[in-house]
Scaffold this motif. Structure first.
Motif, short mmCIF file in Angstrom:
data_model
loop_
_atom_site.label_atom_id
_atom_site.label_comp_id
_atom_site.label_asym_id
_atom_site.label_seq_id
_atom_site.Cartn_x
_atom_site.Cartn_y
_atom_site.Cartn_z
N ALA A 10 0.79 -1.32 0.13
CA ALA A 10 -0.16 -0.13 -0.06
C ALA A 10 0.97 1.24 0.16
CB ALA A 10 -0.95 0.12 1.13
N VAL A 11 0.39 2.42 -0.66
CA VAL A 11 1.06 3.52 -0.77
C VAL A 11 0.85 4.20 0.57
CG1 VAL A 11 1.47 5.77 -1.80
CG2 VAL A 11 1.53 3.54 -3.21
N ASP A 12 1.46 4.80 1.37
CA ASP A 12 1.39 5.69 2.39
C ASP A 12 1.35 7.07 1.87
OD1 ASP A 12 1.58 7.52 4.56
OD2 ASP A 12 2.81 6.02 5.93
N ALA A 13 0.36 7.61 1.44
CA ALA A 13 0.09 9.04 0.79
C ALA A 13 0.89 10.09 1.67
CB ALA A 13 -1.52 9.27 0.66
N TYR A 14 0.81 10.39 3.04
CA TYR A 14 1.26 11.06 3.85
C TYR A 14 2.72 11.15 3.63
CZ TYR A 14 -3.55 11.78 5.95
OH TYR A 14 -4.60 11.90 6.11
N LEU A 15 3.56 9.90 3.81
CA LEU A 15 4.92 9.89 3.49
C LEU A 15 5.47 10.15 2.18
CD1 LEU A 15 7.51 9.09 5.02
CD2 LEU A 15 7.07 6.70 4.27
N GLU A 16 4.46 9.74 1.02
CA GLU A 16 4.81 10.25 -0.25
C GLU A 16 4.90 11.80 -0.39
OE1 GLU A 16 5.94 9.89 -4.24
OE2 GLU A 16 5.81 8.23 -2.75
N ILE A 17 4.02 12.46 0.27
CA ILE A 17 3.84 13.86 -0.05
C ILE A 17 4.97 14.21 0.80
CG2 ILE A 17 2.49 15.94 0.96
CD1 ILE A 17 0.11 14.30 0.66
N LEU A 18 5.60 14.06 1.72
CA LEU A 18 6.75 14.29 2.53
C LEU A 18 7.88 14.22 1.61
CD1 LEU A 18 6.35 13.39 6.26
CD2 LEU A 18 6.01 15.47 5.32
N LEU A 19 8.11 13.01 0.93
CA LEU A 19 9.11 12.78 0.18
C LEU A 19 9.16 13.81 -0.97
CD1 LEU A 19 9.03 8.84 -0.03
CD2 LEU A 19 10.71 10.38 1.13
N ARG A 20 7.90 13.91 -1.65
CA ARG A 20 7.83 14.84 -2.74
C ARG A 20 8.39 16.61 -2.27
NH1 ARG A 20 3.39 13.28 -6.95
NH2 ARG A 20 3.86 10.96 -6.90
N LEU A 21 7.69 16.81 -1.27
CA LEU A 21 8.19 17.98 -0.55
C LEU A 21 9.79 18.32 -0.33
CD1 LEU A 21 5.29 18.54 2.04
CD2 LEU A 21 5.80 19.98 -0.14
N ILE A 22 10.19 17.09 0.37
CA ILE A 22 11.63 17.27 0.48
C ILE A 22 12.52 17.08 -0.73
CG2 ILE A 22 13.60 15.99 1.27
CD1 ILE A 22 12.19 17.40 3.64
#
Length: 138
Positions: A10-22
């Motif tokens: 499963a994709v953790d949308a919250y962690l993916e958002i953090l990765l994109r922001l970083i």
């Protein structure tokens, strides 16, 4: 489903958002703790470019001899060029790996640290923002 019948992670949308922001802010970092099959890993979450820069520096420092250091720097440049062409993400635009610097491994006896850590995002089963109580914030 994959060819072996198991559902993809499963994709953790919250962690993916953090990765994109970083990744969008090359000098940005964020203190984080990750739970993985190997234990708890704490450090500063950084973008793939910052991690690659630190990796080059660490590899060059570890090699010692100047000619070998030049060879290793060339290897690091080759890896970076390949990543630019293929992209570090999956084909669906999601991150495959997560990158930390100034890492502390909290599940092993004693104090174990490392300058860099790279792990498969699919192996992260949990995470929290901030540093654990016994690790100073970066």
């Amino acid at each position: 489903m994959s060819e072996h019948g198991a559902a993809p992670p499963a994709v953790d949308a919250y962690l993916e958002i953090l990765l994109r922001l970083i990744d969008a802010q090359p000098e940005a970092s964020l203190t984080i703790c990750l739970t993985t099959p190997g234990g708890i890993v704490a450090g500063s979450l950084v973008g793939s470019r910052m991690w690659a820069d630190r990796w080059e520096t660490t590899v060059s420092a570890a090699t010692g001899a100047q000619d070998r250091a030049d060879h290793m720097a060339h290897l690091a440049h080759t890896v970076r060029s390949a990543l630019k062409q293929t992209g570090p993400d999956t084909g669906d635009g999601l991150h495959s790996f997560i990158h930390l610097v100034d890492v502390t491994f909290l599940s092993v006896p004693g104090t174990t640290t490392a300058p860099l850590w790279r792990g498969r995002l699919a192996d992260v089963s949990g995470w929290s923002l901030g540093a654990p109580a016994d690790r100073p914030a970066s």
